[in-house]
Design a protein around this motif. Structure first.
Motif, PDB file in Angstrom:
ATOM      1  N   PRO A  98       0.784  -1.238   0.000  1.00 48.35           N
ATOM      2  CA  PRO A  98       0.000   0.000   0.000  1.00 48.35           C
ATOM      3  C   PRO A  98       0.816   1.290   0.000  1.00 48.35           C
ATOM      4  O   PRO A  98       0.432   2.244  -0.624  1.00 48.35           O
ATOM      5  N   TYR A  99       1.917   1.300   0.730  1.00 51.57           N
ATOM      6  CA  TYR A  99       2.702   2.535   0.753  1.00 51.57           C
ATOM      7  C   TYR A  99       4.149   2.218   1.050  1.00 51.57           C
ATOM      8  O   TYR A  99       4.497   1.121   1.488  1.00 51.57           O
ATOM      9  N   PHE A 100       4.987   3.220   0.810  1.00 56.23           N
ATOM     10  CA  PHE A 100       6.420   3.008   1.053  1.00 56.23           C
ATOM     11  C   PHE A 100       6.999   4.107   1.942  1.00 56.23           C
ATOM     12  O   PHE A 100       8.130   4.029   2.373  1.00 56.23           O
ATOM     13  N   GLY A 101       6.218   5.147   2.213  1.00 59.06           N
ATOM     14  CA  GLY A 101       6.781   6.236   3.006  1.00 59.06           C
ATOM     15  C   GLY A 101       5.734   6.930   3.845  1.00 59.06           C
ATOM     16  O   GLY A 101       4.528   6.795   3.605  1.00 59.06           O
ATOM     17  N   ARG A 102       6.224   7.645   4.850  1.00 58.90           N
ATOM     18  CA  ARG A 102       5.305   8.431   5.682  1.00 58.90           C
ATOM     19  C   ARG A 102       6.048   9.672   6.147  1.00 58.90           C
ATOM     20  O   ARG A 102       7.238   9.618   6.473  1.00 58.90           O
ATOM     21  N   ILE A 103       5.318  10.761   6.167  1.00 57.57           N
ATOM     22  CA  ILE A 103       5.866  11.952   6.814  1.00 57.57           C
ATOM     23  C   ILE A 103       4.799  12.485   7.764  1.00 57.57           C
ATOM     24  O   ILE A 103       3.606  12.375   7.471  1.00 57.57           O
ATOM     25  N   ASP A 104       5.228  13.014   8.882  1.00 55.74           N
ATOM     26  CA  ASP A 104       4.292  13.705   9.770  1.00 55.74           C
ATOM     27  C   ASP A 104       4.613  15.179   9.636  1.00 55.74           C
ATOM     28  O   ASP A 104       5.744  15.611   9.887  1.00 55.74           O
ATOM     29  N   PHE A 105       3.617  15.923   9.211  1.00 53.37           N
ATOM     30  CA  PHE A 105       3.869  17.331   8.880  1.00 53.37           C
ATOM     31  C   PHE A 105       2.910  18.240   9.640  1.00 53.37           C
ATOM     32  O   PHE A 105       1.690  18.061   9.585  1.00 53.37           O
ATOM     33  N   ARG A 106       3.498  19.176  10.367  1.00 50.32           N
ATOM     34  CA  ARG A 106       2.670  20.163  11.099  1.00 50.32           C
ATOM     35  C   ARG A 106       2.746  21.480  10.323  1.00 50.32           C
ATOM     36  O   ARG A 106       3.770  22.137  10.279  1.00 50.32           O
ATOM     37  N   GLU A 107       1.611  21.775   9.704  1.00 50.09           N
ATOM     38  CA  GLU A 107       1.573  22.999   8.911  1.00 50.09           C
ATOM     39  C   GLU A 107       1.535  24.199   9.849  1.00 50.09           C
ATOM     40  O   GLU A 107       0.854  24.154  10.879  1.00 50.09           O
ATOM     41  N   ASP A 108       2.267  25.252   9.520  1.00 47.84           N
ATOM     42  CA  ASP A 108       2.267  26.455  10.368  1.00 47.84           C
ATOM     43  C   ASP A 108       0.839  26.930  10.587  1.00 47.84           C
ATOM     44  O   ASP A 108       0.036  26.973   9.644  1.00 47.84           O
ATOM     45  N   ARG A 169       9.563   8.425   7.561  1.00 49.27           N
ATOM     46  CA  ARG A 169       9.684   6.980   7.773  1.00 49.27           C
ATOM     47  C   ARG A 169       9.569   6.244   6.428  1.00 49.27           C
ATOM     48  O   ARG A 169       8.834   6.678   5.544  1.00 49.27           O
ATOM     49  N   GLN A 170      10.306   5.149   6.335  1.00 48.56           N
ATOM     50  CA  GLN A 170      10.240   4.344   5.104  1.00 48.56           C
ATOM     51  C   GLN A 170       9.893   2.902   5.441  1.00 48.56           C
ATOM     52  O   GLN A 170      10.278   2.400   6.510  1.00 48.56           O
ATOM     53  N   TYR A 171       9.197   2.282   4.524  1.00 47.04           N
ATOM     54  CA  TYR A 171       8.752   0.904   4.776  1.00 47.04           C
ATOM     55  C   TYR A 171       9.136  -0.010   3.630  1.00 47.04           C
ATOM     56  O   TYR A 171       9.110   0.415   2.476  1.00 47.04           O
ATOM     57  N   GLN A 172       9.391  -1.240   3.985  1.00 51.25           N
ATOM     58  CA  GLN A 172       9.420  -2.285   2.959  1.00 51.25           C
ATOM     59  C   GLN A 172       8.298  -3.236   3.323  1.00 51.25           C
ATOM     60  O   GLN A 172       8.290  -3.797   4.425  1.00 51.25           O
ATOM     61  N   ILE A 173       7.349  -3.373   2.403  1.00 50.00           N
ATOM     62  CA  ILE A 173       6.152  -4.155   2.703  1.00 50.00           C
ATOM     63  C   ILE A 173       5.988  -5.238   1.656  1.00 50.00           C
ATOM     64  O   ILE A 173       6.154  -4.972   0.454  1.00 50.00           O
ATOM     65  N   ARG A 174       5.719  -6.430   2.091  1.00 52.36           N
ATOM     66  CA  ARG A 174       5.373  -7.486   1.127  1.00 52.36           C
ATOM     67  C   ARG A 174       4.237  -8.322   1.700  1.00 52.36           C
ATOM     68  O   ARG A 174       4.230  -8.637   2.890  1.00 52.36           O
ATOM     69  N   ASP A 175       3.274  -8.660   0.861  1.00 56.78           N
ATOM     70  CA  ASP A 175       2.124  -9.451   1.289  1.00 56.78           C
ATOM     71  C   ASP A 175       1.514  -8.912   2.572  1.00 56.78           C
ATOM     72  O   ASP A 175       1.258  -9.655   3.522  1.00 56.78           O
ATOM     73  N   ARG A 176       1.345  -7.641   2.613  1.00 57.74           N
ATOM     74  CA  ARG A 176       0.697  -6.957   3.745  1.00 57.74           C
ATOM     75  C   ARG A 176       1.462  -7.076   5.061  1.00 57.74           C
ATOM     76  O   ARG A 176       0.908  -6.866   6.129  1.00 57.74           O
ATOM     77  N   GLN A 177       2.699  -7.477   4.978  1.00 56.12           N
ATOM     78  CA  GLN A 177       3.526  -7.537   6.194  1.00 56.12           C
ATOM     79  C   GLN A 177       4.653  -6.529   6.067  1.00 56.12           C
ATOM     80  O   GLN A 177       5.246  -6.387   4.984  1.00 56.12           O
ATOM     81  N   ILE A 178       4.912  -5.856   7.164  1.00 56.25           N
ATOM     82  CA  ILE A 178       6.049  -4.944   7.146  1.00 56.25           C
ATOM     83  C   ILE A 178       7.327  -5.766   7.291  1.00 56.25           C
ATOM     84  O   ILE A 178       7.483  -6.514   8.262  1.00 56.25           O
ATOM     85  N   LEU A 179       8.208  -5.635   6.329  1.00 56.83           N
ATOM     86  CA  LEU A 179       9.478  -6.366   6.428  1.00 56.83           C
ATOM     87  C   LEU A 179      10.525  -5.506   7.125  1.00 56.83           C
ATOM     88  O   LEU A 179      11.382  -5.992   7.845  1.00 56.83           O
ATOM     89  N   ASN A 180      10.434  -4.212   6.856  1.00 61.15           N
ATOM     90  CA  ASN A 180      11.422  -3.288   7.419  1.00 61.15           C
ATOM     91  C   ASN A 180      10.818  -1.915   7.583  1.00 61.15           C
ATOM     92  O   ASN A 180       9.996  -1.509   6.745  1.00 61.15           O
ATOM     93  N   VAL A 181      11.223  -1.216   8.620  1.00 59.16           N
ATOM     94  CA  VAL A 181      10.843   0.189   8.774  1.00 59.16           C
ATOM     95  C   VAL A 181      12.097   0.959   9.133  1.00 59.16           C
ATOM     96  O   VAL A 181      12.879   0.524   9.967  1.00 59.16           O
ATOM     97  N   PHE A 182      12.303   2.084   8.460  1.00 60.02           N
ATOM     98  CA  PHE A 182      13.461   2.923   8.801  1.00 60.02           C
ATOM     99  C   PHE A 182      12.981   4.331   9.075  1.00 60.02           C
ATOM    100  O   PHE A 182      12.199   4.872   8.295  1.00 60.02           O
ATOM    101  N   ASP A 183      13.441   4.903  10.176  1.00 59.51           N
ATOM    102  CA  ASP A 183      13.239   6.337  10.363  1.00 59.51           C
ATOM    103  C   ASP A 183      14.497   7.012   9.872  1.00 59.51           C
ATOM    104  O   ASP A 183      15.594   6.483  10.043  1.00 59.51           O
ATOM    105  N   THR A 184      14.302   8.137   9.251  1.00 61.68           N
ATOM    106  CA  THR A 184      15.484   8.697   8.624  1.00 61.68           C
ATOM    107  C   THR A 184      15.628  10.168   8.924  1.00 61.68           C
ATOM    108  O   THR A 184      14.641  10.888   9.037  1.00 61.68           O
ATOM    109  N   SER A 185      16.863  10.572   8.984  1.00 59.42           N
ATOM    110  CA  SER A 185      17.099  12.004   9.131  1.00 59.42           C
ATOM    111  C   SER A 185      17.569  12.561   7.784  1.00 59.42           C
ATOM    112  O   SER A 185      17.588  13.746   7.568  1.00 59.42           O
ATOM    113  N   ASP A 186      17.954  11.664   6.911  1.00 64.37           N
ATOM    114  CA  ASP A 186      18.405  12.098   5.578  1.00 64.37           C
ATOM    115  C   ASP A 186      17.212  12.433   4.699  1.00 64.37           C
ATOM    116  O   ASP A 186      16.089  12.119   5.047  1.00 64.37           O
ATOM    117  N   THR A 187      17.494  13.022   3.542  1.00 58.87           N
ATOM    118  CA  THR A 187      16.388  13.347   2.641  1.00 58.87           C
ATOM    119  C   THR A 187      15.645  12.062   2.301  1.00 58.87           C
ATOM    120  O   THR A 187      14.460  11.924   2.515  1.00 58.87           O
TER     121      THR A 187
END
Ligand code: ATP
Length: 813
Positions: A98-108, A169-187
């Protein structure tokens, strides 16, 4: 990695979204099946439901109206069916991952942070209010590609929005299971990119949607300039970015851009297959893909045997002992240059005053209209008319003249004779036609008779219809019409303009023997070295009904400029990959051919392996001038994602202009140079190395040669040594397959292999400075391993590579 609790929450959300996706798919599925049946049913019943009645005019109109209504209904159903099917496929694709990334964004100005989950398309909750997944092409999703956590902003059609990104945050998802999640400070987190780039090569290009880099994102989303130029190092993601850009444009301009209004020019037909899966993977229809050669073949292939760029390349690489070689090379360079383009433009303008060449119209060996007569007419028209307009007038005149001559010809001797050979079919046709006329005749006869009766008079022509006379007249007309048909067709296609003679005339001017470079008549440009010989070669080739590769575009350009251009104004976006391999002519051509299009040109001047080449972005680049600097945006990509740090370190030492390329930080073995003492031993070493690589699990291996002849030799040698499953790639191979491929460098353009073996990196093979880029291009195809084989001394091109940049191994005796 994130904490276990958070991981659990993410898995919960994923399961929820997946379940909702499943529900939605479940809702649509029966509808899709139903629609399918309906469409088939309507088509089947189509003719049953409309009964065509022609008994009265009203009935007939009624029938036509009914057919139109049915057709409209059917088309509407089919359109909505297609939309539903597309939606259905999008949901199916999402449900896999379903997705590969997430950002939490607080708009001013707002008191909360929104979690934005990003996937290949959007998915909105049933209430229609909550975006469970955002399409990667939405404005807010650009935050994910452009920023690290912290202050961030993004552009929307209504202006810029600023705020704070609290999580990425980044995800690796296969068959509706999360295989990996990474939080990142890089772009974009290196971890995910590391994993993606560390994987094996494929025979198909992959979408890079989850790991698009900031500098690539800028290219993908640029939508202000008429011309976008990307000069990017080998492996910097030019082709990948181009394909993502197509998908982006199809989304952001979905109300006005269709996939069939986008065209991609690829370096060779195989490449079309190589990139063909990316857009469908992203849920979009494929754009049109073609090669320039295919286009030339369509336009000129009937009139000439065209040499293709690969045969030209083979000549350049292997015929240096040919006496005409230097002239040919000089000709290739000149015929691709801006200088020749300007010369041609001046020449075409000059034709308005003199020098036009025509071909006489002949019929059965007789000259009907002489070239001289056409010239007189052409130069007799109003001098303010452009060449193409005058030709259109002349064409009109010729068509009328041909029709007049055709009428005269009906009583020629050959027609008299032809009447003796009329077959029954023609008689029947004549009878049928006359019979139809007879109705009209009879009707008018009846009408005239009725009037005569009413007026109490007698008609003079009563009863004078002579059928056999009329039949003969009809047959004469038909015979003449048929015989004149090719002539008329020719006039419509403007074959009366002698483009070949016009093209040859460009080479008429003699160069004085004492000077290699003299000014041309117009005085603005200089003639190239070996000019007289270039002219001789060009004329000789044309006289044989053939065209050199370097002549095809200028020839077509001349033809179009003179006769009036046939442009495709429907095309809105033109993409040119490997843009350094196109000439100034070709670019001028693109502009004229696609007058309503915007262009994206991607290339690397360091890989300009053809003799004709165009610098993409320098001050002399014809590309920058094409639409003017103000409407042109140039991007540079210096980071190479394809190859390991070790391979990039080595390849950048091969070319001075590659010095500022940065490798993506991925480690691997150093390139290996293996020396042999004889061709036989070299082949044995390659065979052994190949087996070793295969044993290590590499299943995409490229054995790259200089020429096609060398590829053939490699195949024979290695097959004789027991190497299995080798696939030779030639210019006619329809598509790349996974495995061990043997191919000349020019066919490896744009593609990549886990491991590359340079079949012959000896000084004997690569020593001419003009082939340095060829060698560089070959080496830069490697992702994980690069091995070079040589006999005696290696190519001097590696002289600048520090010994620490590669390992060497001499053959064990
Ligand atoms: N942002 C990215 N994320 C993941 N992979 C990437 C990214 N950018 C490039 N790559 C990978 O790098 C490799 C090279 O990309 P691509 O073929 O698009 O480069 P290129 O600049 O067109 O190369 P060349 O000029 O040598 O043909 C591909 O395997 C591609 O998938």
């Amino acid at each position: 990695m994130i904490e276990a609790r958070e991981w659990e929450q993410e898995q919960e959300r994923l399961s929820e979204v997946s379940a909702k996706l499943e529900d939605r798919i479940g809702e649509i599925e029966p509808e899709i099946e139903g629609l399918n049946e309906q469409a088939v049913d309507i088509r089947r019943k189509f003719w049953e439901e409309v009964s065509v009645s022609t008994s009265t005019n009203e009935d007939f109109e009624e029938s036509v109206y009914s057919i139109e209504q049915q057709e409209a209904l059917l088309s509407e159903r089919e359109r909505s069916h297609q939309n539903k099917v597309r939606k259905y496929h999008k949901l199916k694709r999402l449900s896999e991952s379903p997705y590969f990334g997430r950002i939490d964004f607080r708009e001013d100005g707002t008191g909360f942070a929104e979690s934005v989950y990003i996937g290949v398309s959007s998915f909105v909750d049933n209430d229609g209010l909550e975006f469970l997944i955002y399409d990667w092409r939405t404005p807010i999703a650009s935050l994910y590609y452009d920023h690290s956590p912290g202050r961030a902003d993004y552009e929307t059609p209504n202006g810029s929005i600023s705020g704070k990104m609290e999580l990425k945050r980044q995800y690796q998802i296969r068959d509706r299971q999360i295989l990996n999640v990474f939080d990142t400070s890089d772009t974009i987190g290196d971890e995910l990119l590391q994993q993606v780039l560390g994987g094996a090569a494929d025979n198909r290009m992959k979408s890079i949607v989850a790991t698009i880099q900031k500098e690539q994102n800028a290219i993908i989303r640029e939508d202000k300039s008429r011309m976008v130029i990307v000069q990017g190092a080998a492996g910097s993601g030019k082709t990948s970015a181009a394909l993502q850009r197509v998908a982006y444009l199809l989304y952001s301009q979905r109300d006005r851009l269709r996939a069939d209004q986008v065209v991609l020019f690829s370096p060779n037909p195989m490449f079309n297959g190589y990139v063909s899966t990316v857009l469908p993977e992203l849920g979009e229809e494929n754009m049109k893909q073609t090669t320039f050669q295919e286009y030339l073949e369509r336009r000129l292939g009937q009139a000439f045997a065209l040499e293709d760029p690969f045969d030209q390349m083979e000549y350049v690489l292997s015929q240096s002992s040919d006496p005409g070689y230097e002239a040919r090379l000089s000709g290739i360079r000149y015929k691709a240059s801006s200088g020749f383009l300007q010369e041609m433009q001046r020449y075409v303008e000059g034709l308005e005053r003199g020098g036009m060449k025509f071909r006489a119209l002949t019929f059965r060996g007789r000259e009907l209209v002489s070239a001289e007569r056409m010239r007189e007419l052409f130069y007799g028209y109003n001098a303010s008319l452009r060449t193409a307009n005058r030709l259109a007038k002349l064409q009109e005149w010729l068509l009328a003249e041909v029709k007049r001559l055709e009428r005269e010809e009906r009583y020629a001797k050959w027609v008299d004779e032809g009447l003796n050979y009329i077959d029954t079919e023609q008689y029947e046709e004549a009878y049928g036609e006359l019979h139809q006329e007879r109705h009209v005749f009879e009707f008018s006869e009846q009408y005239a008779a009725a009037r005569a009766r009413l007026n109490g008079t007698r008609r003079l022509d009563e009863g004078d219809f002579d059928f056999s006379e009329r039949q003969e007249a009809w047959l004469r007309k038909d015979l003449a019409r048929e015989a004149f048909e090719p002539l008329k067709r020719g006039v419509k296609r403007m074959t009366f303009v002698d483009v070949t003679a016009l093209y040859m005339q460009l080479f008429d001017q003699e160069q004085s023997p004492e000077s290699d470079r003299v000014s041309s008549e117009a005085g603005a440009s200089a003639l190239p070295p070996c000019w007289n010989e270039i002219g001789r070669q060009t004329r000789a080739k044309l006289e044989r009904g053939e065209l050199y590769c370097e002549d095809a575009t200028p020839y077509l350009y001349l033809k179009e400029m003179v006769e009036g251009l046939r442009s495709s104004s429907d095309i809105r976006q033109v993409f040119v990959d490997e843009g350094q391999d196109y000439s100034a002519f070709q670019y001028a051509f693109f502009k004229k051919m696609f007058p309503s299009a915007r262009m994206t040109v991607l290339g690397d001047f360091s890989q300009a392996i053809f003799t004709q080449s165009t610098e993409l972005s320098g001050p002399d680049s014809p590309l920058v001038h094409l639409y003017g600097a103000a409407d042109t945006r140039v991007f540079r990509l210096n980071r190479s994602y394809r190859s390991t740090r070790e391979i990039v370190g080595f390849t950048k030492a091969l070319l001075p202009e590659a010095a500022d390329i940065e490798p993506f930080d991925r480690e691997g073995a150093k390139p290996l140079l293996i020396g042999a003492e004889s061709p036989k031993q070299k082949a044995e070493l390659i065979a052994a190395h190949l087996k070793q690589l295969q044993a290590e699990g590499f299943d995409s291996i490229g054995i790259v040669t200089r020429t096609a002849a060398e590829a053939r030799e490699a195949l024979e040698q290695l097959a004789a040594l027991g190497c299995q499953d080798l696939k030779e790639i030639t210019k006619t191979t329809p598509e790349f397959k996974k495995g061990t491929l043997i191919l000349p460098v020019y066919l490896a353009k744009g593609v990549e292999f886990d491991a590359v073996l340079i079949y012959d990196a000896s000084a004997n093979a690569y020593n001419r400075e003009s082939e340095r880029k060829l060698f560089y291009t070959a080496c830069t195809r490697a992702m994980h391993r690069l091995t070079l084989f040589c006999i005696a001394d290696p190519t001097p091109f590696i002289d600048n590579a520090d010994l620490s940049l590669y390992d060497s191994a001499a053959a064990a005796q």
